[in-house]
Scaffold this motif. Sequence first.
Motif, PDB file in Angstrom:
ATOM      1  N   LYS A  29     -12.566  11.635   6.312  1.00 53.09           N
ATOM      2  CA  LYS A  29     -13.034  10.971   5.096  1.00 53.09           C
ATOM      3  C   LYS A  29     -11.844  10.837   4.157  1.00 53.09           C
ATOM      4  N   LYS A  31     -10.138   9.792   0.590  1.00 55.64           N
ATOM      5  CA  LYS A  31     -10.357   9.588  -0.831  1.00 55.64           C
ATOM      6  C   LYS A  31      -9.073   9.001  -1.423  1.00 55.64           C
ATOM      7  N   GLU A  54     -13.423  -0.950   5.855  1.00 46.47           N
ATOM      8  CA  GLU A  54     -13.495   0.068   4.808  1.00 46.47           C
ATOM      9  C   GLU A  54     -13.448  -0.578   3.425  1.00 46.47           C
ATOM     10  N   ARG A  58     -16.493  -0.336   0.667  1.00 49.51           N
ATOM     11  CA  ARG A  58     -16.251   0.274  -0.647  1.00 49.51           C
ATOM     12  C   ARG A  58     -16.589  -0.694  -1.770  1.00 49.51           C
ATOM     13  N   SER A 112     -27.903   4.676   3.601  1.00 50.96           N
ATOM     14  CA  SER A 112     -26.581   4.996   3.048  1.00 50.96           C
ATOM     15  C   SER A 112     -26.544   4.782   1.544  1.00 50.96           C
TER      16      SER A 112
END
Length: 286
Positions: A29, A31, A54, A58, A112
């Motif tokens: 994961k 960040k 991704e 996001r 999700s």
Amino acid sequence: CEPEHVFRFTGIKAVPVPSLLRGFSAPVKLKFAYKREELELLLRHDPDGYVRYEASQRLILENLDHKMQKIAEGQTSDPDSHLAELILCVMEDTTLDPALRTILATLPPLSSVVELTEPLDHDRAKKALDEIRFCLCATGKSRLEKLYGTLTHELGPIYKRDPGSMGMRSLKNLCLAYLAAAKNKDAISLSYGQFRSGSCMTDVFAALMTLCHTASQEMHAALEEFCMRWRHDSLVMDKWFAVQAAADLPDVLENVQRLEKHPLFDRFNPNKLRALYLTFASNLPY
């Protein structure tokens, strides 16, 4: 292996946008405080498919989080036409593989999105997702219809099982799903037309799924036709039970109770139990 390492690059005249986890191969994961414009740059231009994915997720999740905060405060969030434009541009980008375009443009599942709320709020998450779908349909109707028509023409009437055709079918059915978000007469007619003329189960069932959210006459006709054609194939009928249990309709519970009395439903058959009850249990808003 060190817990922390610092890399310094010199001679760079502009602040770069890092493209991280390229060729994704490990369950991690990440960040990283990307700015919105940086994510948009990665989504539009990065040659790595995973980085693009991704970035798209996001951007969409951040938009959904903002919408849900507005809903929680009792405010009305403005339609994000900019996000809709990004998604539409990805779907129209012929330099990308159709399967990748589908993955990049697909909204995250409700399960999700719910995780962004605290406490968990399925209604708020669903409303935010619906707003994005409606915005896509409203701002991109003509473009989605054009892309749908182009893909239908390129695929032709004969079913082909090669990867390219499979990708085009997935992208075409995503266009249909977004167009059907409005649940208007045109979208229902388009879905029913595909249901009647589909050359493979993928297209037929994709059209049936869109119809099952409309509570229209075409929905009932399609369900009846599907049942009459496939009633002797138990595994296909599992899909028929499941698609109704997953419907986005206020009377879905009543439909499930009706279906458990259907002659083809067998409460001693594990596949039938999963198709009807487990699917309904995953239909979070209801």
